[in-house]
Design a protein around this motif. Sequence first.
Motif, PDB file in Angstrom:
ATOM      1  N   VAL A 165       0.431  -1.041   0.020  1.00 12.89           N
ATOM      2  CA  VAL A 165      -0.097  -0.278  -0.029  1.00 12.89           C
ATOM      3  C   VAL A 165       1.033   1.205   0.250  1.00 12.89           C
ATOM      4  O   VAL A 165       1.804   1.580   0.914  1.00 12.89           O
ATOM      5  CB  VAL A 165      -0.809  -0.046   0.787  1.00 12.89           C
ATOM      6  CG1 VAL A 165      -2.257   1.005   1.577  1.00 12.89           C
ATOM      7  CG2 VAL A 165      -2.240  -1.095   1.298  1.00 12.89           C
ATOM      8  N   LEU A 166       0.587   2.572  -1.292  1.00 14.15           N
ATOM      9  CA  LEU A 166       1.577   3.660  -1.091  1.00 14.15           C
ATOM     10  C   LEU A 166       0.707   4.798  -0.608  1.00 14.15           C
ATOM     11  O   LEU A 166       1.466   5.742  -0.337  1.00 14.15           O
ATOM     12  CB  LEU A 166       1.762   3.426  -2.719  1.00 14.15           C
ATOM     13  CG  LEU A 166       2.625   2.561  -2.938  1.00 14.15           C
ATOM     14  CD1 LEU A 166       2.167   2.603  -4.300  1.00 14.15           C
ATOM     15  CD2 LEU A 166       3.668   1.782  -2.829  1.00 14.15           C
ATOM     16  N   ASN A 167      -0.644   4.466  -0.263  1.00 14.53           N
ATOM     17  CA  ASN A 167      -0.989   5.932   0.256  1.00 14.53           C
ATOM     18  C   ASN A 167      -2.520   5.275   0.994  1.00 14.53           C
ATOM     19  O   ASN A 167      -3.252   5.752   1.089  1.00 14.53           O
ATOM     20  CB  ASN A 167      -2.157   6.602  -0.637  1.00 14.53           C
ATOM     21  CG  ASN A 167      -2.383   5.984  -1.880  1.00 14.53           C
ATOM     22  OD1 ASN A 167      -3.030   4.518  -1.508  1.00 14.53           O
ATOM     23  ND2 ASN A 167      -3.906   6.338  -2.230  1.00 14.53           N
ATOM     24  N   GLN A 168      -2.099   4.803   2.018  1.00 16.45           N
ATOM     25  CA  GLN A 168      -2.916   4.679   3.771  1.00 16.45           C
ATOM     26  C   GLN A 168      -3.860   5.772   3.650  1.00 16.45           C
ATOM     27  O   GLN A 168      -4.624   5.866   4.024  1.00 16.45           O
ATOM     28  CB  GLN A 168      -2.737   3.147   4.614  1.00 16.45           C
ATOM     29  CG  GLN A 168      -3.423   3.122   5.229  1.00 16.45           C
ATOM     30  CD  GLN A 168      -2.912   2.267   5.812  1.00 16.45           C
ATOM     31  OE1 GLN A 168      -1.848   2.239   6.526  1.00 16.45           O
ATOM     32  NE2 GLN A 168      -3.398   1.789   7.022  1.00 16.45           N
ATOM     33  N   ILE A 169      -2.177   6.829   4.472  1.00 20.06           N
ATOM     34  CA  ILE A 169      -3.868   7.691   5.488  1.00 20.06           C
ATOM     35  C   ILE A 169      -4.082   8.781   3.676  1.00 20.06           C
ATOM     36  O   ILE A 169      -5.590   8.813   4.528  1.00 20.06           O
ATOM     37  CB  ILE A 169      -1.893   9.226   5.498  1.00 20.06           C
ATOM     38  CG1 ILE A 169      -1.639   8.398   6.738  1.00 20.06           C
ATOM     39  CG2 ILE A 169      -2.566   9.721   6.212  1.00 20.06           C
ATOM     40  CD1 ILE A 169      -1.995   7.601   7.873  1.00 20.06           C
ATOM     41  N   HIS A 170      -3.965   8.665   3.097  1.00 17.04           N
ATOM     42  CA  HIS A 170      -4.422   9.786   2.162  1.00 17.04           C
ATOM     43  C   HIS A 170      -6.180   8.753   1.717  1.00 17.04           C
ATOM     44  O   HIS A 170      -6.961   9.724   1.407  1.00 17.04           O
ATOM     45  CB  HIS A 170      -3.568   9.797   0.652  1.00 17.04           C
ATOM     46  CG  HIS A 170      -4.683  10.234  -0.727  1.00 17.04           C
ATOM     47  ND1 HIS A 170      -4.365  11.398  -0.754  1.00 17.04           N
ATOM     48  CD2 HIS A 170      -5.447   9.494  -1.505  1.00 17.04           C
ATOM     49  CE1 HIS A 170      -5.645  11.903  -1.538  1.00 17.04           C
ATOM     50  NE2 HIS A 170      -6.039  10.840  -2.561  1.00 17.04           N
ATOM     51  N   ALA A 171      -5.925   7.688   1.435  1.00 14.72           N
ATOM     52  CA  ALA A 171      -7.267   7.087   1.390  1.00 14.72           C
ATOM     53  C   ALA A 171      -8.089   7.037   2.937  1.00 14.72           C
ATOM     54  O   ALA A 171      -9.255   7.192   2.414  1.00 14.72           O
ATOM     55  CB  ALA A 171      -7.164   5.902   0.728  1.00 14.72           C
TER      56      ALA A 171
END
Length: 117
Positions: A78-84
Motif C-alpha cells: 500500500v502506497l497511500n493509506q493515509i490519503h485513502a
Amino acid sequence: MFSKKKKNTPQKLSNDFKSAMRHFVYYYTNGTLPFVIGDENILKGIDYREDLKEEASLVEQAFAIFTNTIKMDENGKVLNQIHAMKRAAQWIRFVCRSENDDYEVEPEFEDWETELY
C-alpha cells in the motif's frame, strides 16, 4: 508460432492491503479516524459513529471511497493509506455536516472515487 493462453490466475489481496483495511475499520469504529489522517479538523466535533449508525449506505460509501482511492505497487504494498483514509473522512464530514456548515470536499470527489462495485 502458437502463443500460450494465459490462465486466469485468481489474485489474492495482499497482506499489506488487508492490514490497511483492518486499520481503517479499527480507526473508523473506535472513533479515532481524525487522529490518524493528519487533519483532526475534518471531523472535529462530529460524532460520526452516532450520526451514521443507521445510515448503512453512507458508511458503505465511505468504505468504497477508501478502497477505490487506495493504491498499491505491483507487490501489493500500500502506497497511500493515509490519503485513502482522509478521502473517506472527507466524505464522512460532508454527509455529517450541520445545516450551517459550509464544508466542501477539496478536491471534489471524482466519479471513480465514489463508484460502488
